[in-house]
Design a protein around this motif. Structure first.
Motif, mmCIF file in Angstrom:
data_model
loop_
_atom_site.group_PDB
_atom_site.id
_atom_site.type_symbol
_atom_site.label_atom_id
_atom_site.label_comp_id
_atom_site.label_asym_id
_atom_site.label_seq_id
_atom_site.Cartn_x
_atom_site.Cartn_y
_atom_site.Cartn_z
ATOM 1 N N SER A 1 -19.878 -11.008 -4.467
ATOM 2 C CA SER A 1 -18.801 -11.977 -4.202
ATOM 3 C C SER A 1 -17.454 -11.401 -4.614
ATOM 4 C CB SER A 1 -19.059 -13.281 -4.968
ATOM 5 O OG SER A 1 -20.275 -13.852 -4.570
ATOM 6 N N ALA A 2 -17.448 -10.734 -5.795
ATOM 7 C CA ALA A 2 -16.186 -10.145 -6.276
ATOM 8 C C ALA A 2 -15.696 -9.060 -5.324
ATOM 9 C CB ALA A 2 -16.381 -9.568 -7.673
ATOM 10 N N LEU A 3 -16.646 -8.229 -4.820
ATOM 11 C CA LEU A 3 -16.255 -7.183 -3.868
ATOM 12 C C LEU A 3 -15.665 -7.797 -2.598
ATOM 13 C CD1 LEU A 3 -19.267 -4.699 -4.144
ATOM 14 C CD2 LEU A 3 -16.911 -4.302 -4.870
ATOM 15 N N ASN A 4 -16.321 -8.849 -2.124
ATOM 16 C CA ASN A 4 -15.816 -9.527 -0.921
ATOM 17 C C ASN A 4 -14.431 -10.114 -1.145
ATOM 18 O OD1 ASN A 4 -17.654 -9.174 1.111
ATOM 19 N ND2 ASN A 4 -18.988 -10.822 0.412
ATOM 20 N N ILE A 5 -14.293 -10.840 -2.251
ATOM 21 C CA ILE A 5 -13.022 -11.527 -2.526
ATOM 22 C C ILE A 5 -11.905 -10.515 -2.756
ATOM 23 C CG2 ILE A 5 -11.821 -12.990 -4.209
ATOM 24 C CD1 ILE A 5 -14.527 -14.460 -4.567
ATOM 25 N N PHE A 6 -12.186 -9.499 -3.554
ATOM 26 C CA PHE A 6 -11.130 -8.526 -3.874
ATOM 27 C C PHE A 6 -10.724 -7.722 -2.633
ATOM 28 C CE2 PHE A 6 -9.586 -4.570 -6.031
ATOM 29 C CZ PHE A 6 -8.470 -5.173 -6.595
ATOM 30 N N GLY A 7 -11.721 -7.308 -1.836
ATOM 31 C CA GLY A 7 -11.414 -6.562 -0.616
ATOM 32 C C GLY A 7 -10.577 -7.386 0.353
ATOM 33 N N LEU A 8 -10.994 -8.656 0.504
ATOM 34 C CA LEU A 8 -10.249 -9.541 1.408
ATOM 35 C C LEU A 8 -8.857 -9.831 0.845
ATOM 36 C CD1 LEU A 8 -10.980 -10.729 4.110
ATOM 37 C CD2 LEU A 8 -11.845 -12.778 2.947
ATOM 38 N N ALA A 9 -8.768 -9.955 -0.486
ATOM 39 C CA ALA A 9 -7.462 -10.231 -1.116
ATOM 40 C C ALA A 9 -6.488 -9.074 -0.879
ATOM 41 C CB ALA A 9 -7.639 -10.466 -2.609
ATOM 42 N N ILE A 10 -6.998 -7.856 -0.967
ATOM 43 C CA ILE A 10 -6.126 -6.694 -0.711
ATOM 44 C C ILE A 10 -5.632 -6.730 0.738
ATOM 45 C CG2 ILE A 10 -6.065 -4.185 -0.525
ATOM 46 C CD1 ILE A 10 -8.058 -4.064 -2.817
ATOM 47 N N GLY A 11 -6.553 -7.036 1.648
ATOM 48 C CA GLY A 11 -6.158 -7.113 3.049
ATOM 49 C C GLY A 11 -5.120 -8.193 3.299
ATOM 50 N N ILE A 12 -5.324 -9.372 2.714
ATOM 51 C CA ILE A 12 -4.371 -10.481 2.911
ATOM 52 C C ILE A 12 -3.023 -10.140 2.267
ATOM 53 C CG2 ILE A 12 -3.895 -12.893 2.323
ATOM 54 C CD1 ILE A 12 -6.908 -13.404 2.529
ATOM 55 N N THR A 13 -3.066 -9.514 1.092
ATOM 56 C CA THR A 13 -1.811 -9.122 0.421
ATOM 57 C C THR A 13 -1.035 -8.137 1.279
ATOM 58 O OG1 THR A 13 -2.906 -9.371 -1.712
ATOM 59 C CG2 THR A 13 -0.837 -8.152 -1.697
ATOM 60 N N CYS A 14 -1.749 -7.147 1.797
ATOM 61 C CA CYS A 14 -1.096 -6.132 2.627
ATOM 62 C C CYS A 14 -0.499 -6.765 3.881
ATOM 63 C CB CYS A 14 -2.132 -5.071 2.994
ATOM 64 S SG CYS A 14 -1.438 -3.688 3.869
ATOM 65 N N ALA A 15 -1.301 -7.613 4.538
ATOM 66 C CA ALA A 15 -0.804 -8.271 5.753
ATOM 67 C C ALA A 15 0.390 -9.171 5.439
ATOM 68 C CB ALA A 15 -1.932 -9.082 6.380
ATOM 69 N N SER A 16 0.335 -9.861 4.301
ATOM 70 C CA SER A 16 1.439 -10.758 3.931
ATOM 71 C C SER A 16 2.726 -9.971 3.687
ATOM 72 C CB SER A 16 1.074 -11.558 2.674
ATOM 73 O OG SER A 16 -0.075 -12.335 2.904
ATOM 74 N N LEU A 17 2.604 -8.828 3.020
ATOM 75 C CA LEU A 17 3.791 -7.996 2.781
ATOM 76 C C LEU A 17 4.407 -7.543 4.110
ATOM 77 C CD1 LEU A 17 2.532 -5.806 -0.208
ATOM 78 C CD2 LEU A 17 4.285 -7.577 -0.300
ATOM 79 N N ILE A 18 3.539 -7.125 5.010
ATOM 80 C CA ILE A 18 4.048 -6.678 6.318
ATOM 81 C C ILE A 18 4.722 -7.833 7.048
ATOM 82 C CG2 ILE A 18 3.389 -5.779 8.582
ATOM 83 C CD1 ILE A 18 1.114 -4.302 7.201
ATOM 84 N N LEU A 19 4.094 -9.005 7.010
ATOM 85 C CA LEU A 19 4.665 -10.151 7.729
ATOM 86 C C LEU A 19 5.984 -10.592 7.103
ATOM 87 C CD1 LEU A 19 1.444 -12.207 8.514
ATOM 88 C CD2 LEU A 19 2.779 -10.756 10.032
ATOM 89 N N LEU A 20 6.113 -10.458 5.769
ATOM 90 C CA LEU A 20 7.399 -10.769 5.132
ATOM 91 C C LEU A 20 8.473 -9.803 5.624
ATOM 92 C CD1 LEU A 20 6.280 -11.532 1.453
ATOM 93 C CD2 LEU A 20 7.374 -13.133 3.032
ATOM 94 N N TRP A 21 8.107 -8.525 5.746
ATOM 95 C CA TRP A 21 9.052 -7.529 6.261
ATOM 96 C C TRP A 21 9.414 -7.829 7.714
ATOM 97 C CZ3 TRP A 21 8.544 -3.898 10.234
ATOM 98 C CH2 TRP A 21 9.556 -2.946 10.307
ATOM 99 N N VAL A 22 8.388 -8.178 8.515
ATOM 100 C CA VAL A 22 8.637 -8.503 9.924
ATOM 101 C C VAL A 22 9.554 -9.726 10.025
ATOM 102 C CG1 VAL A 22 7.543 -9.374 12.027
ATOM 103 C CG2 VAL A 22 6.503 -7.483 10.788
ATOM 104 N N GLU A 23 9.303 -10.733 9.193
ATOM 105 C CA GLU A 23 10.153 -11.936 9.203
ATOM 106 C C GLU A 23 11.602 -11.574 8.903
ATOM 107 O OE1 GLU A 23 9.772 -14.486 5.828
ATOM 108 O OE2 GLU A 23 10.239 -16.282 6.983
#
Length: 784
Positions: A20-42
Motif C-alpha cells: 500500500s505504501a509503495l502504491n501511495i508513494f509512487g502515485l503521490a510522486i506522480g501527482i506531485t510532478c503533474a501538479s507542478l507542471i500544471l501550475l507552470w502551465v497555468e
C-alpha cells in the motif's frame, strides 16, 4: 453498501502496508510532478490575462523583405504610424507609440533606476492600469506628468507617503510631476514597466521621428469589440506600403493573447513559440501520471492470487461482478485520495525549490476553486486509471476455479504486467536520453567561437556624464591596475542592435537590398571585447583622423567581391573607406550565422561601456574600483553593471528550462518505475520462496539465485532500451532541427542511457533478490 466497500478497502490497505505504501508513494510522486507542471502551465497560459482588454489590444511588428526573404522585426514601426492607423481605420479606437527606456529617479537620498515607457495617452487605457493615486483620465494632462508603479513610489517616498503631485528628479537633469500611481504589474506580463510618461517629452526636438523611414518605436492599437480581426489586419498591412510606396515593408496585428505564447516568426509568418513547450509539458504531466498508475495496476494484479480465494468466497456468498468491481474501485479511489493528500504535503515542501529551478514565483492556492477542482479531478482520474484493470481482472475470477486453486493460471495478466513495466522504463529511458541531448546541445552552443571573449567582460549602461568624462574614466580605471581595456558601443554586444539598408559599396551588386548592422564604437572597443582584426588595421585613438574610415566584418568583406576589402569605399550618407576587416562575431541569434557589420569610429551615440577585468584579478575588488571611479566622474548615477557571461547564459533560458525539467522528470520517472519494480521483485521473491529454499538445499549459490530472480526484469529493461532508443532519437532529431547550429546525435548517448537504466534496475531488483537468496531455506520450507 458504499460504507462497507470503504471499510473492506481500508482493511486491505492496512493489512498490506508495504505494498500500500509503495502504491501511495509512487502515485503521490506522480501527482506531485503533474501538479507542478500544471501550475507552470497555468502561469504560462495566464500571461497578460491581468489586462481587461486582452482580446482587443494588439502589438504591431513589421515584416521586411531583404534579399527576397521576409523577416519579422519588433520595435520597428515609424513614429507617424500610430496616429494614421487611428485616423484612417474606424475599427481602431486607440493607438499609441511607445519607446522603452531606463530612467534614474531621485528623491532626496533615495534613488532608483526603473524601466518604463514613453507613450501616447491611449496606452494607459489599453492596459487598463488600476490607479491607487490619481486617475487615468487626468494622468497625461500635464506635459511634465509621469505615472509610476506603487513599488517605485514606495521606494522613493516610503510606505504610507502619498506621491501624487510631487516632483521627482529624473536622470539628474530634468523634473517630472507624479500625476498617478498605479498598482504593480504581476510578473506574468510580457511588457513590464514601472513608469509611463508622455511620448511628447521623448520626441521633443527629434524631427527624425516624424519620418516613415525611421523605424524605432513599439506601436500598440486597440480594436473595437465589434471589429473583425481579418478585415482590420488587412487594412493595417496596406498602410505602410501606401505611405512609403515601398511594398517590402508592412505592419500587422499581433494579439496580446499571443505575445508570450506565439511570438516566433519565420519567413514573416507565425510559427509558434512558448506554446510548444506548454503543450509538451502538459503531455509529460499526463505521461508521468500514467506511469504512476501503472504501479498500482501491476502490484494489484500480481497479488491477485492472494485475493483469488476472497473473490471466490464472495461470489459463492452472492456477490455479483458489479459489486466486486465497485469494491476494488473503492480501494483504488482510497489509494488515490491518500496519494493526493501526500502529494499536497510534497507540493508545499517542493514548490519553493521548483520556483527556483524555473525562475518563477508560482503560488499554490489550495482552496482556490480551480486548484481544488484540479486536484479532485486528478484524484478521480488516477483512481479510475489505476483501478479499472485490476477491478475487472480480479472480479472476473471463476469461483469454482479459484477455490480449487486453478487461479494460479493467470492467463494474459503476466504478459500485460511485463508490458506495463517495460512501458515505464521506455518512458524513463526516453527522458534520460532527452536530458543528455539537451545538455549537449546547450553546451555545444555555449562553447561556440563567438568571435569575442565574454569572460571577465563587464557591461555598464552609459548615462549622465560617462561620454563627456570618458577619457578620465578610462585613465583612472586603467590606473587601478585591475582593468585591462575599456570601450564604448551604441549596442549591446550580444544583441542585434541598429541596422540599415540602402547602402552601396565597391565590388557589390544590388547592395541596397542587404540589411547591415551598424555599430558606433570607441577606438578600443574591439580590443576590449577581444575581437580580432584579420586584415588591415584597427581604429586609431584619433577619432577625427578616422572619421571617414570604417571597419567591416568578414561577412561584409565577402559582399565586396574578390580581392581585399581594405581600401574600398562604402556609400552611407558620405563616402567611407574600409581600413580593416574584423573576424565575424556572433550577435542576436546565438544559433544563427554572423551577419555583416560596419563599425564607425564615433562614440557620441554610445549606450554601453564595456570594461575587461584583468585575468586573475579579484572581480569583487575590480567592481569596487570601477564604482569608485564612476562615483568620481559620474556621481549622480548609481553604479550598475552586468557580466556579459551572465547575459550570454541568460540567452539559453528556454533550453535550460527544458534541460532542468527533463532532468527532474527523468529522475521522478525512474524513481516511480523503480518503486513498481521494487514491489514486483519483492512479490516475486515471496512467491518463489519455496522454490528458492529447494534450490539452496540442492546446492544453488547466492549468485545463481540472484541471477534467477533478476533475469526476467533485466530482459524487460533491455527491451525497453531497444524500444525507447528510436523513439528518443526521432523526438530529439525533430527538436534539434529547430536550431540552425546544432549537434549530431551520437550512439554513445543511447549506450549511456541504457547503462544507467540497467544499473538502476539491477540495484532495485538485486536488493530483494539478495534478501531472498540469503534467507534460511529451512525457514522457507517449514513456512510453506
Amino acid at each position: 453498501m458504499f460504507r462497507n466497500y470503504l471499510k473492506i478497502a481500508w482493511r486491505n490497505l492496512w493489512k498490506n502496508k508495504v505494498y500500500s505504501a509503495l502504491n501511495i508513494f509512487g502515485l503521490a510522486i506522480g501527482i506531485t510532478c503533474a501538479s507542478l507542471i500544471l501550475l507552470w502551465v497555468e502561469d504560462e497560459l495566464s500571461f497578460d490575462s491581468t489586462f481587461e482588454k486582452q482580446d482587443q489590444v494588439y502589438y504591431l511588428p513589421t515584416n521586411q523583405q531583404y534579399e527576397g526573404e521576409w523577416s519579422t522585426f519588433f520595435q520597428a514601426t515609424p513614429g507617424p504610424l500610430a496616429k494614421v492607423l487611428k485616423d484612417e481605420i474606424p475599427e481602431i479606437i486607440g493607438s499609441a507609440r511607445t519607446k522603452q527606456e531606463s530612467l534614474l529617479f531621485e528623491v532626496g537620498e533615495n534613488s532608483i533606476s526603473k524601466y518604463g515607457r514613453f507613450a501616447d495617452p491611449d496606452f494607459l487605457k489599453m492596459f487598463s492600469l488600476s490607479f491607487v493615486e490619481g486617475n487615468l483620465e487626468n494622468a497625461f494632462n500635464d506635459y511634465n506628468g509621469i505615472v509610476i508603479s506603487k513599488k517605485a513610489a514606495t521606494h522613493l517616498y516610503g510606505e504610507n507617503e502619498s506621491a501624487l503631485g510631487k516632483v521627482v528628479q529624473v536622470n539628474n537633469d530634468t523634473n517630472y510631476t507624479i500625476t498617478g500611481v498605479f498598482e504593480d504589474l504581476p510578473t506574468n506580463v510580457t511588457y513590464v514597466f514601472d513608469w509611463v510618461a508622455p511620448f511628447e517629452r521623448f520626441s521633443a526636438g527629434k524631427e527624425w521621428m516624424k519620418e516613415y523611414g525611421n523605424k524605432f518605436s513599439d506601436t500598440f492599437v486597440e480594436l473595437s469589440s465589434e471589429a473583425d480581426f481579418e478585415s482590420v489586419n488587412s487594412k493595417v498591412k496596406k498602410i505602410l506600403p501606401a505611405k512609403t510606396e515601398d511594398d517590402e515593408t508592412y505592419a500587422f496585428l499581433h494579439s496580446m493573447k499571443d505575445w508570450h505564447l506565439r511570438s516566433n516568426f519565420e519567413g514573416g509568418k507565425k510559427v509558434g513559440g512558448q506554446i510548444v513547450y506548454v503543450r509538451l509539458f502538459a503531455l509529460i504531466a499526463i505521461i508521468i501520471l500514467f506511469i504512476a498508475c501503472i504501479n498500482f495496476m501491476n502490484l494489484s494484479t500480481a497479488r491477485s492470487e492472494k485475493r483469488a480465494s476472497e473473490v471466490g468466497v464472495r461470489k459463492v456468498l452472492g456477490s455479483g461482478k458489479r459489486g466486486l468491481i465497485s469494491q476494488f474501485m473503492a480501494e483504488a479511489m482510497i489509494t488515490a485520495t491518500l496519494a493526493t493528500l501526500v502529494s499536497v504535503l510534497l507540493l508545499v515542501v517542493i514548490l519553493p525549490q521548483f520556483n527556483s529551478l524555473i525562475d518563477k514565483q508560482i503560488v499554490l492556492h489550495l482552496f482556490a476553486p480551480v486548484h481544488l477542482l484540479s486536484l479532485v479531478a486528478i484524484t478521480i482520474i488516477c483512481g479510475l486509471i489505476a483501478g479499472w484493470y485490476p477491478a475487472f481482472y480480479l472480479s472476473s475470477f471463476k469461483p469454482v476455479q479459484v477455490l480449487k486453486g486453478s487461479s494460479r493460471k493467470q492467463g494474459s495478466a503476466p504478459l500485460i504486467r511485463k508490458g506495463l513495466v517495460a512501458t515505464q522504463f521506455i518512458i524513463s529511458i526516453v527522458f534520460i536520453i532527452s536530458t543528455i541531448i539537451v545538455y549537449q546541445q546547450v553546451q555545444y552552443v555555449k562553447s561556440r567561437d563567438l568571435g569575442y571573449d565574454r569572460d571577465n567582460l563587464i557591461k555598464v549602461p552609459v548615462n549622465g556624464d560617462i561620454i563627456k568624462n570618458f577619457s578620465p574614466i578610462e585613465q583612472d580605471m586603467l590606473a587601478s591596475g585591475m582593468i585591462e581595456n575599456i570601450g564604448l558601443n551604441n549596442s549591446e554586444i550580444l544583441s542585434g542592435g541598429n541596422n540599415t539598408s540602402g547602402l552601396e559599396w565597391q565590388g557589390g551588386t544590388d547592395t541596397e537590398d542587404i540589411l547591415v548592422s551598424v555599430r558606433y564604437v570607441s577606438p578600443k572597443f574591439l580590443e576590449t571585447a577581444g575581437m580580432e582584426i584579420v586584415e588591415g588595421r584597427k581604429f586609431s585613438s584619433n577619432a577625427v583622423a578616422d572619421s571617414t574610415n570604417i571597419l567591416v566584418t568578414e561577412s561584409f568583406a565577402k559582399l565586396m567581391g574578390k580581392g581585399s576589402a581594405v581600401g574600398k569605399k562604402v556609400i552611407s550618407g558620405g563616402g567611407y573607406t574600409v581600413i580593416g576587416v574584423v573576424k565575424d562575431y556572433l550577435y542576436g541569434d546565438m544559433y544563427g550565422s554572423s551577419d555583416p557589420v560596419i563599425f564607425f569610429n564615433y562614440n557620441r551615440n554610445a549606450r554601453f561601456m564595456y570594461a575587461r577585468a584583468k585575468t586573475g584579478e579579484d572581480l569583487g575588488k575590480t567592481l569596487v574600483a570601477m564604482e569608485s571611479v564612476l562615483k568620481q566622474h559620474n556621481p549622480a548615477f548609481p553604479f550598475e553593471y552586468e557580466f556579459v557571461d551572465d547575459a550570454f547564459n541568460a540567452r539559453f533560458k528556454s533550453e535550460k528550462l527544458i534541460g532542468s525539467l527533463s532532468q527532474l522528470f527523468a529522475l521522478l520517472a525512474i524513481l516511480i518505475s523503480c518503486l513498481g519494480l521494487f514491489g514486483l521483485a519483492a512479490f516475486t521473491a515471496e512467491q518463489r520462496r519455496k522454490e528458492i529454499g529447494v534450490r539452496k538445499v540442492l546446492g544453488s549459490s547466492v549468485t545463481g539465485i540472484v541471477q534467477l530472480l533478476s533475469k526476467d526484469f533485466m530482459q524487460l529493461v533491455l527491451v525497453a532500451i531497444l524500444v525507447a532508443s528510436p523513439i528518443a532519437w526521432w523526438m530529439m532529431k525533430n527538436w534539434l532541427e529547430s536550431f540552425a547550429y546544432r549537434i549530431h546525435i551520437k550512439w554513445e548517448v543511447f549506450a549511456i542511457a541504457g547503462i544507467i537504466a540497467m544499473v538502476i534496475a539491477l540495484l532495485t531488483v538485486s536488493f530483494q533478490a539478495l534478501k531472498a537468496a540469503l534467507a534460511n531455506p529451512v525457514e522457507s520450507l517449514r513456512t510453506e
